[in-house]
Write an enzyme that holds these catalytic residues in place. Structure first.
Site, mmCIF file in Angstrom:
data_model
loop_
_atom_site.group_PDB
_atom_site.id
_atom_site.type_symbol
_atom_site.label_atom_id
_atom_site.label_comp_id
_atom_site.label_asym_id
_atom_site.label_seq_id
_atom_site.Cartn_x
_atom_site.Cartn_y
_atom_site.Cartn_z
ATOM 1 N N LYS A 108 2.267 1.839 -5.017
ATOM 2 C CA LYS A 108 2.961 1.243 -6.175
ATOM 3 C C LYS A 108 2.130 1.406 -7.432
ATOM 4 O O LYS A 108 2.661 1.572 -8.521
ATOM 5 C CB LYS A 108 3.194 -0.266 -5.947
ATOM 6 N N GLY B 114 -3.775 -5.248 -3.762
ATOM 7 C CA GLY B 114 -4.840 -4.298 -4.071
ATOM 8 C C GLY B 114 -4.241 -2.985 -4.494
ATOM 9 O O GLY B 114 -3.546 -2.337 -3.731
ATOM 10 N N HIS B 115 -4.452 -2.648 -5.739
ATOM 11 C CA HIS B 115 -3.955 -1.351 -6.207
ATOM 12 C C HIS B 115 -5.148 -0.456 -6.476
ATOM 13 O O HIS B 115 -6.129 -0.902 -7.045
ATOM 14 C CB HIS B 115 -3.211 -1.471 -7.540
ATOM 15 N N PRO C 49 -9.147 -0.620 8.766
ATOM 16 C CA PRO C 49 -8.253 0.509 9.052
ATOM 17 C C PRO C 49 -6.825 0.010 9.194
ATOM 18 O O PRO C 49 -6.580 -1.050 9.781
ATOM 19 C CB PRO C 49 -8.763 1.059 10.394
ATOM 20 N N ARG C 50 -5.884 0.751 8.613
ATOM 21 C CA ARG C 50 -4.473 0.332 8.703
ATOM 22 C C ARG C 50 -3.809 0.941 9.932
ATOM 23 O O ARG C 50 -4.188 2.035 10.358
ATOM 24 C CB ARG C 50 -3.723 0.795 7.446
ATOM 25 N N THR D 242 3.266 -12.031 4.178
ATOM 26 C CA THR D 242 2.438 -12.705 3.189
ATOM 27 C C THR D 242 3.090 -14.068 2.895
ATOM 28 O O THR D 242 4.075 -14.433 3.539
ATOM 29 C CB THR D 242 2.282 -11.815 1.931
ATOM 30 N N ASN E 205 -4.664 -11.143 -3.325
ATOM 31 C CA ASN E 205 -4.514 -10.528 -1.994
ATOM 32 C C ASN E 205 -3.893 -9.140 -2.121
ATOM 33 O O ASN E 205 -3.819 -8.397 -1.158
ATOM 34 C CB ASN E 205 -3.651 -11.402 -1.065
ATOM 35 N N GLN F 46 2.421 -6.284 -2.551
ATOM 36 C CA GLN F 46 2.819 -6.185 -1.134
ATOM 37 C C GLN F 46 4.140 -5.402 -0.992
ATOM 38 O O GLN F 46 4.403 -4.537 -1.800
ATOM 39 C CB GLN F 46 2.923 -7.581 -0.491
ATOM 40 N N ASP G 85 0.813 -1.222 0.000
ATOM 41 C CA ASP G 85 0.000 0.000 0.000
ATOM 42 C C ASP G 85 0.843 1.267 0.000
ATOM 43 O O ASP G 85 0.438 2.298 0.537
ATOM 44 C CB ASP G 85 -0.961 0.025 1.219
ATOM 45 N N GLU G 86 2.019 1.197 -0.563
ATOM 46 C CA GLU G 86 2.894 2.382 -0.616
ATOM 47 C C GLU G 86 2.483 3.332 -1.737
ATOM 48 O O GLU G 86 2.988 4.446 -1.814
ATOM 49 C CB GLU G 86 4.368 1.968 -0.855
ATOM 50 N N THR H 271 -6.092 -12.004 3.920
ATOM 51 C CA THR H 271 -7.182 -11.443 3.125
ATOM 52 C C THR H 271 -8.210 -12.533 2.800
ATOM 53 O O THR H 271 -9.226 -12.261 2.176
ATOM 54 C CB THR H 271 -6.652 -10.848 1.803
HETATM 55 P P1 GDP Z 1 -0.437 0.034 -3.700
HETATM 56 O O1 GDP Z 1 -1.047 -1.248 -3.343
HETATM 57 O O2 GDP Z 1 1.003 0.120 -3.273
HETATM 58 O O3 GDP Z 1 -0.655 0.433 -5.130
HETATM 59 O O4 GDP Z 1 -1.143 1.160 -2.816
HETATM 60 P P2 GDP Z 1 -2.691 1.520 -2.650
HETATM 61 O O5 GDP Z 1 -3.397 1.454 -3.928
HETATM 62 O O6 GDP Z 1 -3.312 0.807 -1.515
HETATM 63 O O7 GDP Z 1 -2.530 2.998 -2.115
HETATM 64 C C1 GDP Z 1 -2.366 3.995 -2.861
HETATM 65 C C2 GDP Z 1 -3.466 4.998 -2.597
HETATM 66 O O8 GDP Z 1 -2.872 6.220 -2.371
HETATM 67 C C3 GDP Z 1 -4.368 5.163 -3.774
HETATM 68 O O9 GDP Z 1 -5.652 5.548 -3.362
HETATM 69 C C4 GDP Z 1 -3.677 6.265 -4.560
HETATM 70 O O10 GDP Z 1 -4.566 6.992 -5.397
HETATM 71 C C5 GDP Z 1 -3.165 7.114 -3.450
HETATM 72 N N1 GDP Z 1 -1.894 7.796 -3.725
HETATM 73 C C6 GDP Z 1 -0.784 7.331 -4.371
HETATM 74 N N2 GDP Z 1 0.190 8.258 -4.348
HETATM 75 C C7 GDP Z 1 -0.315 9.312 -3.654
HETATM 76 C C8 GDP Z 1 0.228 10.563 -3.263
HETATM 77 O O11 GDP Z 1 1.360 10.911 -3.532
HETATM 78 N N3 GDP Z 1 -0.596 11.381 -2.530
HETATM 79 C C9 GDP Z 1 -1.868 11.037 -2.185
HETATM 80 N N4 GDP Z 1 -2.593 11.900 -1.483
HETATM 81 N N5 GDP Z 1 -2.400 9.880 -2.547
HETATM 82 C C10 GDP Z 1 -1.636 9.021 -3.264
#
Ligand code: GDP
Length: 432
Positions: free
Chosen positions: A23, A47-48, A312-313, A247, A45, A232, A20-21, A136
């Site tokens: 990516k 989620g983007h 909630p994380r 994971t 498992n 992940q 959830d960084e 998950t």
């Molecule tokens: P992933 O699994 O690493 O792709 O991460 P997630 O999809 O769970 O989390 C990314 C969330 O943060 C998404 O809702 C993106 O639209 C949002 N996001 C990504 N980069 C940024 C940023 O620089 N600022 C903000 N406010 N939101 C961001």
């Protein structure tokens, strides 16, 4: 190797923390320039969340690079596939007018309903003992366990009715026995029904199946650009992360080689995605965790709720001890820092530079959880910054206090920052 940031043919994008960084956004950016986007580990498992115009698109199995239609999308052998989720996502994209060019490895393993049931039952049991990373419950670990136990069923097995029947018979009976003995729960599993459903979906999968190792080798030899998209993050890697709160797959860049059948010397660059603070789900120690109002504020402003589960994380300050591991095991060539805008609301921000344990300072993550539990974070505090930078796309014009924060990370880790993401939209991206 073509290592510099302009001249590359293959790139791996991995999470450097707990997933959830962001990516999704970073891979979406690089996928503009590539011909192939490849997943190499995990399953649905992941989620983007990515923005497609006004649509918020949540993908679990397909890589986020799919939105750039010119890419061929590959699901490698290291991924475990729930074919019903796969076709639901393909359908979802079709509704948005996106028809993907998809290739699936014949060696990838399949997730069956009994895997999902096993996952759900065992997770409830583990949660009672506080031993779970919080699954998950998508059947991921039981599918990997069957793969390693050499009773798993691969995509290629599904394509031959006789082989599939034989292997399905064995696996179904085995899993049913386990579920009955351990959890007294196997009644919902109808052998014939599941078998027929998979035979049917096997016909839809058939045209997509290839040897993805050969496919990517040929693409490489034709000078095509390839992006390998991790799911992940490093702390969740089953070997190098906070086991057992991880994971069930290797999430680090090295997993590309086994999870696709791609040679290590052909990988040019590895980009680590680092969120400007921490978030994670599940149990296990998190030395920089914020259980106060600041943590709640970051969670709300940052929308830190699970993409797959809505949970909630947990929130914490950025942890350089954990990031040092991510840098080392992945061989990160650069960093993409995301969600720094979320910290705009704070008057001060902190970075953990080490852990205090029995009067000593630890700079690296201990494997022993009984040690880790006793580690106290050592922080460096930074003054916050005002949010008046949002129109700029020039790194040098970012607030001085934000640059101090970023410079400190870069210097400590010894890895250059290549990108800073300052918002969820595609153009909220600053290249350094
Ligand atoms: P992933 O699994 O690493 O792709 O991460 P997630 O999809 O769970 O989390 C990314 C969330 O943060 C998404 O809702 C993106 O639209 C949002 N996001 C990504 N980069 C940024 C940023 O620089 N600022 C903000 N406010 N939101 C961001």
């Amino acid at each position: 190797m073509k290592k510099n940031s302009k001249n590359w043919q293959t790139v791996v994008v991995v999470g450097a923390q707990w997933g959830d960084e962001g990516k999704g956004k970073v891979t979406d950016y690089y996928a503009k320039k590539t011909d192939y986007v490849v997943r190499f580990q995990g399953g649905n498992n992941a989620g983007h969340t990515i923005m497609h115009g006004k649509h918020v698109l949540k993908l679990h199995l397909l890589p986020s690079g799919v939105l750039h239609k010119h890419n061929t999308v590959v699901i490698g052998n290291g991924v475990v596939i729930d074919p019903f989720v796969l076709f639901a996502e393909i359908q979802e994209l079709k509704k948005l007018g996106i028809n993907i060019k998809l290739k699936i490895s014949e060696r990838a393993h399949l997730i069956f309903p009994f895997h999902i049931l096993m996952d759900t039952e065992s997770d409830q049991m583990m949660a009672k003992k506080n031993l779970s990373a919080l699954s998950t419950q998508r059947g991921i670990w039981p599918t990997y366990a069957d793969k390693m136990g050499r009773v798993g069923i691969r995509v290629v097995d599904l394509l031959d009715k006789q082989i599939f029947k034989k292997r399905f018979d064995l696996l179904f009976d085995l899993q049913k026995k386990k579920l009955s003995a351990l959890y007294h729960n196997s009644k919902g599993l109808n052998k014939e029904k599941i078998y027929q459903k998979f035979v049917k979906i096997g016909k839809k999968i058939r045209p997509l199946v290839v040897d993805t190792s050969i496919e990517l080798d040929q693409a490489y030899n034709q000078n095509k650009k390839i992006l390998f998209e991790g799911a992940q993050g490093a702390m969740l890697d089953v070997d190098h992360g906070l086991y057992p709160y991880t994971t069930s797959s290797n999430t680090i860049a090295g997993a590309v080689c086994a999870g696709v059948g791609f040679a290590p010397q052909k990988i040019d660059r590895v980009i680590g995605v680092v969120k400007a603070y921490l978030s994670r789900v599940g149990g296990g120690c998190l030395p920089t965790e914020l259980t106060d109002d600041t943590g709640d504020l970051i969670r709300e402003v940052g929308g830190e709720y699970g993409t797959t589960t809505g949970r909630p994380r947990r929130i914490g300050w950025l942890d350089l001890v954990q990031l040092r591991l991510a840098v080392r095991v992945n061989g990160l060539s650069s960093l993409a820092i995301t969600k720094i805008d979320i910290l705009d609301v704070l008057s001060e921000v902190k970075i953990c530079t080490g852990y205090k344990y029995k009067g000593k300072i630890l700079k690296e993550m201990p494997a022993d959880l009984s040690v880790y539990e006793k580690c106290q974070p050592v922080f460096k505090t930074f003054t916050g910054w005002s949010a008046d930078y949002h129109k700029t796309r020039d790194y040098q014009k970012l607030p001085i206090n934000m640059k101090k924060y970023l410079d400190f990370i870069e210097k400590d880790l010894g890895v250059p920052i290549e990108m800073v993401s300052v918002g969820p939209e595609r153009n909220d991206t600053i290249l350094k």
